[in-house]
Design a protein around this motif. Structure first.
Motif, PDB file in Angstrom:
ATOM      1  N   THR A 179       0.826  -1.210   0.000  1.00 31.83           N
ATOM      2  CA  THR A 179       0.000   0.000   0.000  1.00 31.83           C
ATOM      3  C   THR A 179       0.860   1.259   0.000  1.00 31.83           C
ATOM      4  OG1 THR A 179      -1.756  -1.170   1.187  1.00 31.83           O
ATOM      5  CG2 THR A 179      -1.820   1.237   1.241  1.00 31.83           C
ATOM      6  N   GLU A 180       1.899   1.267   0.811  1.00 31.90           N
ATOM      7  CA  GLU A 180       2.782   2.431   0.895  1.00 31.90           C
ATOM      8  C   GLU A 180       3.514   2.687  -0.429  1.00 31.90           C
ATOM      9  OE1 GLU A 180       5.313   1.535   4.165  1.00 31.90           O
ATOM     10  OE2 GLU A 180       3.789   1.982   5.696  1.00 31.90           O
ATOM     11  N   VAL A 181       4.026   1.617  -1.034  1.00 28.81           N
ATOM     12  CA  VAL A 181       4.746   1.755  -2.306  1.00 28.81           C
ATOM     13  C   VAL A 181       3.809   2.248  -3.403  1.00 28.81           C
ATOM     14  CG1 VAL A 181       5.944   0.488  -4.136  1.00 28.81           C
ATOM     15  CG2 VAL A 181       6.526   0.066  -1.742  1.00 28.81           C
ATOM     16  N   MET A 182       2.607   1.676  -3.468  1.00 27.69           N
ATOM     17  CA  MET A 182       1.654   2.103  -4.498  1.00 27.69           C
ATOM     18  C   MET A 182       1.244   3.554  -4.289  1.00 27.69           C
ATOM     19  SD  MET A 182       0.227   1.438  -7.258  1.00 27.69           S
ATOM     20  CE  MET A 182       0.351  -0.318  -7.509  1.00 27.69           C
ATOM     21  N   ASP A 183       1.103   3.961  -3.038  1.00 22.48           N
ATOM     22  CA  ASP A 183       0.745   5.340  -2.729  1.00 22.48           C
ATOM     23  C   ASP A 183       1.831   6.307  -3.219  1.00 22.48           C
ATOM     24  OD1 ASP A 183      -1.298   6.980  -1.439  1.00 22.48           O
ATOM     25  OD2 ASP A 183       0.281   7.517  -0.029  1.00 22.48           O
TER      26      ASP A 183
END
Length: 200
Positions: A179-183
């Motif tokens: 989630t953090e990387v995609m954000d």
């Protein structure tokens, strides 16, 4: 709009059975016999609609394309920029990632190195996705809500970010990290467009 023919319906059933078989066993192991077993039919029925496994794989790639294009179909009377925002939120989300199983997608992808016809089909898939995003960007330019020198190049840049993100995230099992990387990647896409980033 006319009803689908029996042939179209049966072909879609076969393609979905190939998809299910490929997801369970890998595309390379998904023989026509195994697809027939999945459907509980004789292999001759598969061969009646698809003469070769290659023909069936072409249909699978079309199926994948149609699944991905659904994410661009925004049924709304909202502004072009609001529709673009929804598209971006969709493609940089688990919704996009769950449209097609990663293993089926990348199994299809590996075939481009061995078969020029499959390579051409896969290229058409990727070009169609970029064209759909380009159309959304052009609608925003016409509306006056975006200013871009070249919407086609911009769409290509956004897809470069997206594809790189998904390739990497296939190897990241941790949900929070994913989630953090995609954000982070999503924020870069918004920056390219000169748009304010908002949480989905």
């Amino acid at each position: 709009m006319g009803r689908k023919s029996i042939k179209d319906i049966r072909q879609q059933e076969i393609v979905r059975a190939l998809y299910k078989t490929a997801k369970a066993e890998g595309l390379h192991n998904a023989s026509i016999k195994k697809v027939a077993d999945e459907m509980n039919v004789n292999p001759s029925l598969i061969l009646h609609y698809f003469k070769t496994k290659e023909d069936l794989i072409f249909a699978l790639i079309d199926y994948i394309l149609n699944r991905y294009l659904n994410i661009y179909t925004i049924k709304s009377n909202r502004s072009a920029i609001d529709q673009l925002m929804e598209v971006l939120n969709n493609i940089f989300s688990r919704k996009w990632n769950t449209l097609v199983s990663d293993d089926v997608y990348y199994n299809c992808f590996t075939l481009i190195f061995r078969d020029p016809l499959i390579q051409k089909k896969y290229r058409q898939l990727h070009d169609s996705l970029r064209e759909s995003l380009t159309e959304h960007l052009e609608a925003c330019i016409d509306e006056g809500s975006l200013q871009l020198d070249d919407p086609k190049i911009t769409a290509n840049l956004i897809y470069t970010i997206l594809e790189g993100a998904y390739f990497y995230l296939c190897m990241v099992p941790d949900t929070q990290t994913r989630t953090e990387v995609m954000d982070q990647h999503k924020k870069h896409a918004f920056a390219i467009l000169g748009m304010e980033y908002k949480e989905a």
